[in-house]
Structures are given as structure tokens and as C-alpha cells.
Scaffold this active site. Structure first.
Site, PDB file in Angstrom:
ATOM      1  N   LYS A  44      -2.529   6.254  -1.862  1.00  0.00           N
ATOM      2  CA  LYS A  44      -3.407   7.178  -2.591  1.00  0.00           C
ATOM      3  C   LYS A  44      -2.844   7.721  -3.898  1.00  0.00           C
ATOM      4  O   LYS A  44      -3.338   8.714  -4.434  1.00  0.00           O
ATOM      5  CB  LYS A  44      -3.881   8.347  -1.699  1.00  0.00           C
ATOM      6  CG  LYS A  44      -4.360   7.971  -0.329  1.00  0.00           C
ATOM      7  CD  LYS A  44      -5.170   6.706  -0.260  1.00  0.00           C
ATOM      8  CE  LYS A  44      -6.539   6.790  -0.866  1.00  0.00           C
ATOM      9  NZ  LYS A  44      -7.225   5.446  -0.738  1.00  0.00           N
ATOM     10  N   HIS A 106       2.712  -0.812  -0.367  1.00  0.00           N
ATOM     11  CA  HIS A 106       2.967   0.605  -0.078  1.00  0.00           C
ATOM     12  C   HIS A 106       4.303   0.761   0.661  1.00  0.00           C
ATOM     13  O   HIS A 106       4.620   1.857   1.137  1.00  0.00           O
ATOM     14  CB  HIS A 106       1.868   1.199   0.810  1.00  0.00           C
ATOM     15  CG  HIS A 106       0.544   1.386   0.131  1.00  0.00           C
ATOM     16  ND1 HIS A 106       0.423   1.911  -1.130  1.00  0.00           N
ATOM     17  CD2 HIS A 106      -0.728   1.163   0.554  1.00  0.00           C
ATOM     18  CE1 HIS A 106      -0.857   1.978  -1.458  1.00  0.00           C
ATOM     19  NE2 HIS A 106      -1.567   1.528  -0.463  1.00  0.00           N
ATOM     20  N   SER A 136      -6.100  13.292  -0.479  1.00  0.00           N
ATOM     21  CA  SER A 136      -6.746  11.995  -0.689  1.00  0.00           C
ATOM     22  C   SER A 136      -6.566  11.094   0.537  1.00  0.00           C
ATOM     23  O   SER A 136      -7.498  10.416   0.985  1.00  0.00           O
ATOM     24  CB  SER A 136      -6.139  11.330  -1.929  1.00  0.00           C
ATOM     25  OG  SER A 136      -6.734  10.086  -2.166  1.00  0.00           O
TER      26      SER A 136
HETATM   27  S1  PPS Z   1      -4.804   3.063  -1.805  1.00  0.00           S
HETATM   28  O1  PPS Z   1      -5.797   2.927  -0.709  1.00  0.00           O
HETATM   29  O2  PPS Z   1      -3.569   3.690  -1.323  1.00  0.00           O
HETATM   30  O3  PPS Z   1      -4.528   1.810  -2.486  1.00  0.00           O
HETATM   31  O4  PPS Z   1      -5.492   4.064  -2.824  1.00  0.00           O
HETATM   32  P1  PPS Z   1      -5.055   4.283  -4.340  1.00  0.00           P
HETATM   33  O5  PPS Z   1      -5.778   3.348  -5.201  1.00  0.00           O
HETATM   34  O6  PPS Z   1      -3.574   4.332  -4.437  1.00  0.00           O
HETATM   35  O7  PPS Z   1      -5.534   5.775  -4.624  1.00  0.00           O
HETATM   36  C1  PPS Z   1      -6.880   6.172  -4.575  1.00  0.00           C
HETATM   37  C2  PPS Z   1      -6.941   7.485  -5.322  1.00  0.00           C
HETATM   38  O8  PPS Z   1      -6.811   7.215  -6.732  1.00  0.00           O
HETATM   39  C3  PPS Z   1      -7.960   7.714  -7.396  1.00  0.00           C
HETATM   40  N1  PPS Z   1      -8.282   6.881  -8.553  1.00  0.00           N
HETATM   41  C4  PPS Z   1      -8.425   7.371  -9.804  1.00  0.00           C
HETATM   42  N2  PPS Z   1      -8.286   8.630 -10.283  1.00  0.00           N
HETATM   43  C5  PPS Z   1      -8.540   8.811 -11.611  1.00  0.00           C
HETATM   44  N3  PPS Z   1      -8.941   7.829 -12.440  1.00  0.00           N
HETATM   45  C6  PPS Z   1      -9.087   6.554 -11.992  1.00  0.00           C
HETATM   46  N4  PPS Z   1      -9.505   5.598 -12.822  1.00  0.00           N
HETATM   47  C7  PPS Z   1      -8.822   6.293 -10.612  1.00  0.00           C
HETATM   48  N5  PPS Z   1      -8.874   5.185  -9.844  1.00  0.00           N
HETATM   49  C8  PPS Z   1      -8.542   5.565  -8.596  1.00  0.00           C
HETATM   50  C9  PPS Z   1      -9.045   7.651  -6.321  1.00  0.00           C
HETATM   51  O9  PPS Z   1     -10.172   8.403  -6.682  1.00  0.00           O
HETATM   52  C10 PPS Z   1      -8.278   8.193  -5.127  1.00  0.00           C
HETATM   53  O10 PPS Z   1      -7.994   9.580  -5.269  1.00  0.00           O
HETATM   54  P2  PPS Z   1      -8.926  10.758  -4.695  1.00  0.00           P
HETATM   55  O11 PPS Z   1      -8.165  12.023  -4.946  1.00  0.00           O
HETATM   56  O12 PPS Z   1      -9.132  10.515  -3.245  1.00  0.00           O
HETATM   57  O13 PPS Z   1     -10.188  10.718  -5.487  1.00  0.00           O
END
Ligand code: PPS
Length: 292
Positions: A44, A106, A136
Site C-alpha cells: 500500500k 513486497h 490503506s
Molecule cells: S499494493 O496492493 O500493495 O500493490 O497497493 P499499492 O499500489 O502499493 O498502494 C495502493 C495505494 O496507493 C494509492 N495510489 C495513489 N495515490 C495517489 N496518486 C496515485 N496516482 C496513486 N496510485 C495509487 C492508492 O489509492 C492506495 O492508497 P489509499 O490510501 O488506499 O487510497
């Protein structure tokens, strides 16, 4: 949806699920190539965001059709992933025809296959502050049926601090990757909060690390494609094609903000968290921002 959620197991001292340790031997024997790029994060932290940026930087101009036809989790395979009836991450990674191969993990740093170090591969690590990571992750665990049952918020809060969530302790993960950076120079350590603050600046820094110089036009296209709202609408980046995620419970692209923890932590929880944080985060060269 009727899925049996996995249980956490202790795997070499880290909380894992069998799905992500099943291919352990094969993963440990993975033959990295010198131009492979590993994207490493605690869950996340914005893995998908960085993955899309890298995919666009390397292939956005040469193979634009990738963007509209191949989901990001196939373009950037998740090394340790397995699921019945789907190609495993290791198989996808081994069969990637691209150069460079972009690979996501991860894993805590000590689990990374040794060939990545031997080949001196570039590694991009993205960290996100613990409070927002916890929130998250909680919402992700509620909606992703391949994750252990998160229980209620209060119990999740405690388990996260104890490292009893998938991929173990956030504290160990971010600290040990940070330590690795001191001895392994091909590691670029980024922060989600910096990305939110100034995506353009962070992409420039990333490009310096990768030795890339995208044109102004290309950079503009990338900046547009990776904006939260655009990724949320993009079915090749928003995980809407995955049948084990229940978007009625929560979406993958959920809020994309710094500071959403304030809507979840009680005052007492915040105090408890801060007290515990001080004990675990002794290296003051590693600083996370919980608001910007
Ligand atoms: S995972 O399942 O671990 O691979 O997830 P991951 O991609 O690492 O994290 C998901 C969170 O990143 C946020 N996210 C973003 N935030 C801002 N801008 C962009 N472009 C963006 N892309 C992904 C996504 O919304 C998840 O965070 P939360 O706080 O849940 O919204």
C-alpha cells in the site's frame, strides 16, 4: 463472493500467507538480468503508481498499446504472487519479453533473490508513512479476499503495530530497506508523501537514477496518465479486472491522500501509536511525514 481467506503463517520470522511462500525455492533461484528493475514496497505504499510510471517511461512511446490492453499486474509481475488458475508472478517475470523487465515485490529485503544483488540491478523502493499505510492496508484487506481477514479496525490497529499482518512489520520493512541503501548504491528510496507533494520533481529524481531523459511532451503525458483520478478510471491500472477484489466494499484506488489516518485513529490510538513508534524507529535519518 465466496472465497476462503488465508491464515497468516510465520515464515523465517515474517508473517506471510502460503500463497506467497509457495514458490520460495523457485523465486530464490530466479536469474535476474543486469537491466532488470525491481520495484519494492511494503504493501500500500504506492507500488502501482511507481509501476505505471516506470512502464510509461520505458514503454509508453514504443508500445503504447500496452497501456490499453495489458493490466499493470501483468506488465509488472508481482514476483511472489500465486493464485490457482492464474500464472504465478515468477512465471510471468521469467517470461517477460520486455527489456528492461519491471518486477514488483513486497518482500522484506532479506527475502529478495540473491541474483538481483549479484547483477547489481536497479531497485526502486517506495515508502509510505505507517499511519496511512495501516489505513490503506486495512481497507485493502477488507475488500481483497486473497488477504487474511482484517477483523475490526481496533484489532487491526494492534496487529499492524505487532507486525501480525501480511509481509510482517512495516517498521522492519522500511528500516531494513533503508539500511540496505547505505551499502547498495543502486537503490533509489522514495516516499509516497513526496510524490503527492510534487510528482514532477519525484519523476525527475527517478529519471536521474534510471539514467533516462524523457522529452517535455513525454513527461507531460506521463504526469497526466498517473494522476490519481486518471489511474482510478484506467481499467488497466485500477485492478477492476481482478475477481477476488470486492469494489463494493472498497476500491483499489481508494483515496490517494496523505493524512487519511486522521479519519481513523482515535486520540488515544494516536498517542499509543506515537509512543510505540518512538521505540521502533531509532534511526533518525529515516523520516516519514504523516501530513504535508
Ligand atoms: S499494493 O496492493 O500493495 O500493490 O497497493 P499499492 O499500489 O502499493 O498502494 C495502493 C495505494 O496507493 C494509492 N495510489 C495513489 N495515490 C495517489 N496518486 C496515485 N496516482 C496513486 N496510485 C495509487 C492508492 O489509492 C492506495 O492508497 P489509499 O490510501 O488506499 O487510497
Amino acid at each position: 463472493m465466496d472465497f476462503i481467506r488465508p491464515e497468516l503463517i510465520d515464515f523465517h520470522g515474517v508473517a506471510m500467507v502460503k500463497q506467497f511462500t509457495k514458490n520460495w525455492e523457485k523465486i530464490q533461484n530466479f536469474q535476474a538480468r543486469p537491466d532488470d528493475i525491481l520495484i519494492a514496497t511494503y504493501p500500500k505504499a504506492g507500488t502501482t503508481w511507481v509501476s505505471l510510471i516506470l512502464d510509461l517511461l520505458y514503454f509508453g512511446q514504443t508500445s503504447p498499446e500496452r497501456q490499453t490492453s495489458i493490466p499493470i499486474y501483468q506488465r509488472v509481475p508481482f514476483l511472489e504472487f500465486t493464485k490457482p488458475s492464474m500464472d504465478s508472478g515468477i512465471d510471468l517475470a521469467e517470461n517477460l519479453a520486455t527489456s528492461p523487465r519491471l518486477i514488483k515485490t513486497h518482500y522484506p529485503v532479506q527475502f529478495v533473490p540473491k541474483s538481483f544483488w549479484e547483477q547489481n540491478c536497479k531497485i526502486v523502493y517506495m515508502g509510505r508513512n505507517a499511519k496511512d499505510s495501516m489505513v490503506s492496508f486495512f481497507h485493502f484487506d477488507r475488500m481483497a479476499m486473497t488477504q487474511p481477514d482484517p477483523g475490526d479496525w481496533n484489532s487491526y490497529f494492534n496487529r499492524f503495530m505487532e507486525g501480525k499482518v501480511l509481509f510482517g512489520s512495516w517498521y522492519d520493512h522500511v528500516n531494513n530497506w533503508w539500511k540496505k541503501k547505505q551499502t547498495y548504491s543502486n537503490l533509489h528510496y522514495m516516499f509516497y508523501e513526496d510524490m503527492i507533494e510534487d510528482t514532477g520533481r519525484e519523476i525527475d529524481n527517478l529519471c536521474s537514477f534510471l539514467g533516462l531523459s524523457p522529452s517535455a511532451k513525454e513527461k507531460k503525458q506521463i504526469m497526466y496518465g498517473v494522476q490519481f483520478d486518471n489511474m482510478k478510471k484506467n481499467d488497466m491500472a485500477n485492478y477492476s479486472t481482478v475477481n477476488t477484489m470486492d469494489f463494493k466494499i472498497s476500491t483499489f484506488m481508494r483515496k490517494g491522500k496523505v493524512g487519511d489516518w486522521k479519519n481513523h485513529f482515535t486520540v488515544a490510538q494516536n498517542e499509543e501509536f506515537e509512543e510505540d513508534y518512538k521505540k521502533k524507529m531509532k534511526d533518525h535519518t529515516l523520516q516519514f511525514r504523516t501530513e504535508i
